[in-house]
Scaffold this active site. Structure first.
Site, short mmCIF file in Angstrom:
data_model
loop_
_atom_site.label_atom_id
_atom_site.label_comp_id
_atom_site.label_asym_id
_atom_site.label_seq_id
_atom_site.Cartn_x
_atom_site.Cartn_y
_atom_site.Cartn_z
N SER A 10 1.26 -2.06 33.23
CA SER A 10 0.82 -3.29 32.58
C SER A 10 1.88 -4.38 32.76
CB SER A 10 0.60 -3.00 31.09
OG SER A 10 0.56 -4.19 30.34
N ARG A 31 -6.65 -1.08 25.44
CA ARG A 31 -5.58 -0.21 24.89
C ARG A 31 -5.25 -0.60 23.46
NH1 ARG A 31 -0.85 -1.40 28.31
NH2 ARG A 31 0.28 0.04 26.99
N LYS A 34 1.67 -7.72 35.83
CA LYS A 34 1.75 -9.14 35.43
C LYS A 34 2.97 -9.82 36.04
CE LYS A 34 1.71 -8.60 30.84
NZ LYS A 34 0.95 -7.48 30.35
N ASP A 87 -5.06 -5.77 34.31
CA ASP A 87 -4.25 -5.63 33.10
C ASP A 87 -4.88 -6.38 31.93
OD1 ASP A 87 -1.95 -4.80 31.54
OD2 ASP A 87 -1.42 -6.92 31.56
N HIS A 131 10.61 -9.74 30.07
CA HIS A 131 9.45 -9.17 29.38
C HIS A 131 9.93 -8.12 28.39
CE1 HIS A 131 5.07 -8.93 29.24
NE2 HIS A 131 5.25 -7.67 28.91
N1 URA Z 1 3.90 -5.47 27.25
C1 URA Z 1 2.91 -5.42 28.18
O1 URA Z 1 2.66 -6.38 28.90
N2 URA Z 1 2.22 -4.28 28.31
C2 URA Z 1 2.46 -3.20 27.57
O2 URA Z 1 1.80 -2.20 27.76
C3 URA Z 1 3.47 -3.26 26.58
C4 URA Z 1 4.18 -4.42 26.44
#
Ligand code: URA
Length: 434
Positions: free
Chosen positions: A183, A168, A187, A161, A82
């Protein structure tokens, strides 16, 4: 409990308890906490932060707002990566099939564009028909069949999220360590991966431009991974200039297809290979990141990455003919070329300016329900360090309306700097933390 009191408590820089956070997040999902109260809460967290316990509680509560997927019938190890978000940051589209072609499963839950940075889901949806909405059973089925699956959050997977992320995006509360940590982790923990590689962007175009803050974020992501029993590696990488040459949803898919078909795009190739090396190493198929890089490279050269990408597109109902027709360049209706007004060396290509320019062009959202123009975007014809002559092409902008094009031209006016001397460029791979 009263949502106003919780907002006030954080606004006044106090520490929230597990119960405060649980009440607030679950209340938001149930409709007892309104959108404007959540927006105020996010801004209070943005300004006053959260300590380690609060960040952990927030992550756990967001994770438990949905289910955590298990994969009882999947034999292979599961690794995902990620990114904290960048401009032109498209490596997921290459990495997911590349790692799957090494026999490591990739269960990927991604996000949409956030702030000035692009999102994997929007890029995937630029492929006509590509479906990112699947049930948990389908998620399990696709990963068993294909070795990789790429979806968005659902009402079952980290739904907190899903809602907070889009809020956001439009309330200027993206750049905040506890919000980014919770966040990403909610996930990533929901998808059932055994190990995680984080690409932490540093520099002007990152969600956290500052080196110290990015390092802190990296450490938080690694600490929370450990708490949940996940192996993890964090790689700090440069985001002063956009990654690769293309910015915009389809344009980025196209650039990935080019790379998977043998075109050398140096910074995209290098970053992708290091991330792939780390994923292969975490997945136990290499003894080091460097060894993993060699395996990853082979999977690009022998086209197994591209073949797996086509398989993924097909299984997730995307139009494979549209992909195979990539060389027939698909572009938005209106185009503007921007030329250098002096000679010298390109010393800066401000990633944030290009990110906001892309939004003006129609690649991202200003409001949660804005529609995206998938063919809009930017193609960079020069990168930092390149020599340029006055009148030479610097970049091209594409939009579906003349108004959006004009707004993009204006927003990009200061995006490029040219200097007389050749600039010293920052390192692309800044640090690797295990
Ligand atoms: N990626 C995400 O999933 N969340 C964030 O807040 C920033 C990058």
């Amino acid at each position: 409990m009263n949502p106003v009191e919780i907002i006030k408590h954080k606004r006044n820089n106090n520490i929230l308890s597990h119960d405060d956070i649980e009440y607030f997040i679950n209340g938001y999902l149930k409709g007892d906490v309104t959108e404007y109260q959540m927006a105020a809460f996010l801004m209070a967290v943005y300004f006053n932060g959260m300590n380690d316990d609060e960040t952990f509680y927030l992550t756990e509560i967001m994770l438990n707002s949905g289910v955590v997927i298990d994969h009882p019938d999947l034999k292979s190890v599961k690794i995902d990566k990620h990114s904290t978000g960048g401009v032109g940051d498209k490596t997921s589209l290459i990495l997911a099939p590349q790692i799957a072609s090494c026999g490591i499963a990739v269960p990927m839950i991604s996000g949409r564009g956030l702030g000035h940075t692009g999102g994997t889901l929007d890029k995937l949806e630029s492929i006509p028909g590509f479906n990112i909405h699947y049930s948990i059973d389908d998620f399990r089925r696709i990963i068993i069949q294909c070795g990789v699956v790429m979806i968005g959050q659902t009402d079952m997977l980290a739904p907190a999220d899903k809602r907070i992320y889009s809020l956001r995006d439009v309330t200027a509360t993206v750049e905040c360590i506890p919000l980014i940590t919770s966040s990403i982790m909610s996930k990533k923990l929901a998808e059932g991966a055994d190990g995680l590689v984080f690409d932490i962007k540093i520099g002007q175009g990152a969600n956290l431009p500052d080196h110290e803050q990015s390092l802190e974020l990296a450490k938080k992501l690694l600490a929370i991974s450990k708490k949940f029993g996940k192996k993890a590696i964090a790689i700090l990488t440069d985001m002063e200039q956009p990654l690769g040459r293309n910015i915009g949803n389809w344009l980025e898919v196209e650039e990935c297809i080019e790379l998977m078909n043998g075109k050398m795009i140096p910074d995209l190739y290098k970053l992708n290979n290091v991330l792939a090396g780390a994923m292969i190493y975490l997945g136990g198929k290499a003894g080091s990141i460097e060894e993993g890089e060699k395996i990853a490279n082979q999977k690009l050269i022998d086209k197994s990455t591209y073949k797996k990408f086509l398989e993924l597109v097909e299984i997730q109902k995307g139009d494979v003919d549209y992909i195979k027709d990539w060389a027939n360049l698909k572009r938005a209706k209106f185009k503007k070329e921007i030329f250098a007004d002096e000679s010298g060396f390109v010393s800066k290509m401000h990633a944030m300016d290009f990110g906001f320019t892309a939004i003006e062009l129609g690649c991202g959202r200003k409001k949660t329900d804005d529609k995206i123009d998938y063919l809009a975007g930017i193609i960079l014809k020069k990168k930092c360090g390149d020599e340029v002559k006055k009148g030479e092409l610097l970049y091209e902008l594409y939009a579906e309306t003349e108004e959006k094009l004009a707004a993009g031209v204006k927003r990009s006016e200061k995006a490029v700097e040219i200097s007389a001397a050749k600039p010293v460029l920052p390192k692309l791979i800044i640090d690797i933390l295990e």
